[in-house]
Design a protein around this motif. Structure first.
Motif, PDB file in Angstrom:
ATOM      1  N   LYS A 167       0.890  -1.260  -0.056  1.00 26.49           N
ATOM      2  CA  LYS A 167       0.092   0.049  -0.034  1.00 26.49           C
ATOM      3  C   LYS A 167       0.868   1.296  -0.103  1.00 26.49           C
ATOM      4  CE  LYS A 167      -3.987  -2.236   2.400  1.00 26.49           C
ATOM      5  NZ  LYS A 167      -4.737  -2.282   3.634  1.00 26.49           N
ATOM      6  N   SER A 168       0.378   2.263  -0.577  1.00 26.98           N
ATOM      7  CA  SER A 168       1.065   3.499  -0.676  1.00 26.98           C
ATOM      8  C   SER A 168       1.255   4.176   0.850  1.00 26.98           C
ATOM      9  CB  SER A 168       0.293   4.622  -1.589  1.00 26.98           C
ATOM     10  OG  SER A 168       0.961   5.505  -1.236  1.00 26.98           O
ATOM     11  N   ASN A 169       2.534   4.604   1.106  1.00 32.78           N
ATOM     12  CA  ASN A 169       2.753   5.003   2.281  1.00 32.78           C
ATOM     13  C   ASN A 169       2.968   6.530   2.298  1.00 32.78           C
ATOM     14  OD1 ASN A 169       5.234   5.344   1.257  1.00 32.78           O
ATOM     15  ND2 ASN A 169       6.357   4.029   2.659  1.00 32.78           N
ATOM     16  N   ILE A 170       2.582   7.385   1.360  1.00 26.73           N
ATOM     17  CA  ILE A 170       2.755   8.630   1.138  1.00 26.73           C
ATOM     18  C   ILE A 170       1.481   9.366   0.744  1.00 26.73           C
ATOM     19  CG2 ILE A 170       3.716  10.414  -0.324  1.00 26.73           C
ATOM     20  CD1 ILE A 170       6.159   8.913  -1.028  1.00 26.73           C
ATOM     21  N   LYS A 171       1.007  10.231   1.733  1.00 22.98           N
ATOM     22  CA  LYS A 171      -0.259  10.777   1.753  1.00 22.98           C
ATOM     23  C   LYS A 171      -0.053  11.967   0.563  1.00 22.98           C
ATOM     24  CE  LYS A 171      -1.710   9.764   6.132  1.00 22.98           C
ATOM     25  NZ  LYS A 171      -2.104  10.248   7.864  1.00 22.98           N
ATOM     26  N   LYS A 172      -1.038  11.899  -0.590  1.00 22.78           N
ATOM     27  CA  LYS A 172      -0.805  13.117  -1.301  1.00 22.78           C
ATOM     28  C   LYS A 172      -1.707  14.333  -0.908  1.00 22.78           C
ATOM     29  CE  LYS A 172      -0.844   9.948  -5.241  1.00 22.78           C
ATOM     30  NZ  LYS A 172      -1.350   9.358  -6.431  1.00 22.78           N
ATOM     31  N   SER A 173      -0.896  15.503  -1.109  1.00 27.28           N
ATOM     32  CA  SER A 173      -1.456  16.789  -0.725  1.00 27.28           C
ATOM     33  C   SER A 173      -1.188  17.694  -1.887  1.00 27.28           C
ATOM     34  CB  SER A 173      -0.973  17.166   0.496  1.00 27.28           C
ATOM     35  OG  SER A 173      -1.479  18.623   0.666  1.00 27.28           O
ATOM     36  N   THR A 174      -2.493  18.470  -2.285  1.00 27.88           N
ATOM     37  CA  THR A 174      -2.469  19.270  -3.689  1.00 27.88           C
ATOM     38  C   THR A 174      -2.078  20.479  -3.084  1.00 27.88           C
ATOM     39  OG1 THR A 174      -4.582  19.624  -3.094  1.00 27.88           O
ATOM     40  CG2 THR A 174      -4.059  17.964  -4.989  1.00 27.88           C
ATOM     41  N   LYS A 175      -1.772  20.954  -1.729  1.00 30.38           N
ATOM     42  CA  LYS A 175      -1.728  22.118  -0.846  1.00 30.38           C
ATOM     43  C   LYS A 175      -0.349  22.443  -0.558  1.00 30.38           C
ATOM     44  CE  LYS A 175      -6.432  22.883   0.136  1.00 30.38           C
ATOM     45  NZ  LYS A 175      -7.648  23.276   1.332  1.00 30.38           N
ATOM     46  N   ASP A 176       0.211  21.256  -0.173  1.00 25.82           N
ATOM     47  CA  ASP A 176       1.419  21.406   0.551  1.00 25.82           C
ATOM     48  C   ASP A 176       2.662  21.698  -0.734  1.00 25.82           C
ATOM     49  OD1 ASP A 176       3.577  21.470   2.074  1.00 25.82           O
ATOM     50  OD2 ASP A 176       3.546  19.302   2.812  1.00 25.82           O
ATOM     51  N   TYR A 177       2.464  22.898  -1.142  1.00 22.56           N
ATOM     52  CA  TYR A 177       3.433  23.317  -2.061  1.00 22.56           C
ATOM     53  C   TYR A 177       4.925  23.469  -1.696  1.00 22.56           C
ATOM     54  CZ  TYR A 177      -0.810  24.107  -4.992  1.00 22.56           C
ATOM     55  OH  TYR A 177      -2.017  24.096  -5.695  1.00 22.56           O
ATOM     56  N   LYS A 178       5.031  24.147  -0.442  1.00 26.97           N
ATOM     57  CA  LYS A 178       6.275  24.395   0.198  1.00 26.97           C
ATOM     58  C   LYS A 178       7.140  22.955   0.206  1.00 26.97           C
ATOM     59  CE  LYS A 178       6.488  27.572   3.360  1.00 26.97           C
ATOM     60  NZ  LYS A 178       6.684  28.389   4.415  1.00 26.97           N
ATOM     61  N   LYS A 179       6.276  22.120   0.754  1.00 34.92           N
ATOM     62  CA  LYS A 179       7.254  20.653   0.955  1.00 34.92           C
ATOM     63  C   LYS A 179       7.650  20.122  -0.444  1.00 34.92           C
ATOM     64  CE  LYS A 179       6.478  15.893   2.963  1.00 34.92           C
ATOM     65  NZ  LYS A 179       5.543  15.062   3.227  1.00 34.92           N
ATOM     66  N   LEU A 180       6.643  20.372  -1.643  1.00 36.36           N
ATOM     67  CA  LEU A 180       6.939  19.715  -2.742  1.00 36.36           C
ATOM     68  C   LEU A 180       8.104  20.502  -3.419  1.00 36.36           C
ATOM     69  CD1 LEU A 180       3.352  19.339  -4.238  1.00 36.36           C
ATOM     70  CD2 LEU A 180       4.937  17.596  -3.580  1.00 36.36           C
ATOM     71  N   TYR A 181       8.123  21.729  -3.100  1.00 38.50           N
ATOM     72  CA  TYR A 181       9.238  22.535  -3.583  1.00 38.50           C
ATOM     73  C   TYR A 181      10.541  22.228  -3.117  1.00 38.50           C
ATOM     74  CZ  TYR A 181      12.359  26.741  -3.952  1.00 38.50           C
ATOM     75  OH  TYR A 181      13.317  27.648  -3.962  1.00 38.50           O
ATOM     76  N   PHE A 182      10.420  22.016  -1.859  1.00 38.21           N
ATOM     77  CA  PHE A 182      12.036  21.787  -1.302  1.00 38.21           C
ATOM     78  C   PHE A 182      12.387  20.405  -1.591  1.00 38.21           C
ATOM     79  CE2 PHE A 182      11.005  25.484   1.776  1.00 38.21           C
ATOM     80  CZ  PHE A 182      12.109  26.080   1.560  1.00 38.21           C
ATOM     81  N   GLU A 183      11.330  19.353  -1.779  1.00 36.11           N
ATOM     82  CA  GLU A 183      11.729  18.230  -2.134  1.00 36.11           C
ATOM     83  C   GLU A 183      12.287  17.976  -3.515  1.00 36.11           C
ATOM     84  OE1 GLU A 183       8.384  15.808  -1.606  1.00 36.11           O
ATOM     85  OE2 GLU A 183       8.653  15.387   0.357  1.00 36.11           O
ATOM     86  N   LEU A 184      11.643  18.823  -4.413  1.00 36.79           N
ATOM     87  CA  LEU A 184      12.086  18.834  -5.918  1.00 36.79           C
ATOM     88  C   LEU A 184      13.421  19.771  -5.979  1.00 36.79           C
ATOM     89  CD1 LEU A 184      11.444  17.946  -8.669  1.00 36.79           C
ATOM     90  CD2 LEU A 184      10.426  19.892  -9.145  1.00 36.79           C
ATOM     91  N   LYS A 185      13.483  20.776  -5.138  1.00 35.58           N
ATOM     92  CA  LYS A 185      14.971  21.500  -5.123  1.00 35.58           C
ATOM     93  C   LYS A 185      15.898  20.604  -4.806  1.00 35.58           C
ATOM     94  CE  LYS A 185      16.918  25.854  -3.862  1.00 35.58           C
ATOM     95  NZ  LYS A 185      18.213  25.245  -3.304  1.00 35.58           N
ATOM     96  N   GLN A 186      15.877  19.834  -3.662  1.00 33.62           N
ATOM     97  CA  GLN A 186      16.853  18.939  -3.378  1.00 33.62           C
ATOM     98  C   GLN A 186      17.328  17.876  -4.439  1.00 33.62           C
ATOM     99  OE1 GLN A 186      15.913  16.671   0.244  1.00 33.62           O
ATOM    100  NE2 GLN A 186      17.862  15.674   0.380  1.00 33.62           N
ATOM    101  N   LYS A 187      16.197  17.319  -5.047  1.00 33.11           N
ATOM    102  CA  LYS A 187      16.505  16.347  -6.300  1.00 33.11           C
ATOM    103  C   LYS A 187      17.324  17.107  -7.278  1.00 33.11           C
ATOM    104  CE  LYS A 187      13.199  13.165  -4.678  1.00 33.11           C
ATOM    105  NZ  LYS A 187      11.773  12.461  -4.895  1.00 33.11           N
ATOM    106  N   TYR A 188      16.816  18.572  -7.599  1.00 32.45           N
ATOM    107  CA  TYR A 188      17.197  19.261  -8.642  1.00 32.45           C
ATOM    108  C   TYR A 188      18.749  19.460  -8.498  1.00 32.45           C
ATOM    109  CZ  TYR A 188      18.200  23.712 -11.056  1.00 32.45           C
ATOM    110  OH  TYR A 188      18.824  24.777 -11.861  1.00 32.45           O
ATOM    111  N   ASP A 189      19.071  20.037  -7.096  1.00 36.77           N
ATOM    112  CA  ASP A 189      20.534  19.966  -6.661  1.00 36.77           C
ATOM    113  C   ASP A 189      21.365  18.789  -7.182  1.00 36.77           C
ATOM    114  OD1 ASP A 189      19.774  22.687  -6.181  1.00 36.77           O
ATOM    115  OD2 ASP A 189      19.670  22.299  -3.977  1.00 36.77           O
TER     116      ASP A 189
END
Length: 213
Positions: free
Chosen positions: A178-200
């Protein structure tokens, strides 16, 4: 009530969001502005208009004639200009005195405060929370940066590297399948920092590849 007359829907939304405690009506033309004044009359406390719309409003004087017809005072107007509007701004300032003009800069973290303070000068009773406005501004900026990074990755053709690094994987599963990640369309800040880390990490990986050639 505040009328925001701005043809760019993105800028119009951002200007509206910064005044979340006020009743805002966003419109994109002088004609719509006149319709709103006919409808709400002296309930319009202030107008915010981009420099092009402001130039039309002042030069044709239609808003003043309309307000005279209703026997109400014309609401004060704050002008907004952006990069590339310098010439029309100079022309407007040369021909008109007493109007507050503010440069819109979506990269300026101080813009929310400058924007609210400028409106306060012509409408002291404005209901605004500068801290909240700054928070909204920062959140929207991070969301844009998040989208820009993803777009850059796609445009630069790093799809193969992205696949190898599994960037953007959003449905990792636990031992139960089962998926252990809860999707959230509002948590943009968290998504931003996660993608920025992977971008780096991606940039580091690309640099290692180029250095080894």
């Amino acid at each position: 009530m505040i009328l925001i007359i701005e043809s760019d829907i993105i800028i119009r939304k951002k200007l509206s969001d910064l005044l979340s405690k006020e009743r805002i009506i966003g419109i994109d033309s002088v004609q719509q502005m006149l319709e709103m004044i006919c409808k709400f009359k002296n309930n319009v406390n202030v107008m915010v208009a981009d420099i092009h719309q402001l130039h039309e409003i002042i030069s044709k004087k239609v808003v003043f004639r309309l307000c005279d017809r209703f026997h109400i005072d014309a609401p004060p107007i704050v002008g907004i200009y952006t990069d590339g509007d310098e010439n029309i701004k100079k022309e407007f300032e040369r021909d008109n005195i007493g109007y507050k003009l503010l440069k819109y800069n979506d990269k300026d973290c101080d813009f929310p405060e400058l924007y609210i303070e400028t409106i306060k000068k012509v409408y002291p009773q404005v209901h605004a929370d500068i801290e909240k406005a700054r928070e909204i501004w920062l959140e929207e900026k991070e969301t844009e940066d998040f989208v820009d990074i993803r777009k850059w990755i796609e445009e630069e053709g790093f799809s193969e590297i992205v696949d190898k690094m599994k960037i953007g994987e959003s449905d990792k599963k636990d031992n139960t399948g089962k998926s252990n990640i809860k999707k959230s369309t509002k948590d943009y800040k968290k998504l931003y920092f996660e993608l920025k880390q992977k971008y780096d990490e991606l940039l580091k990986y690309v640099k290692e590849l180029t250095d080894s050639v």
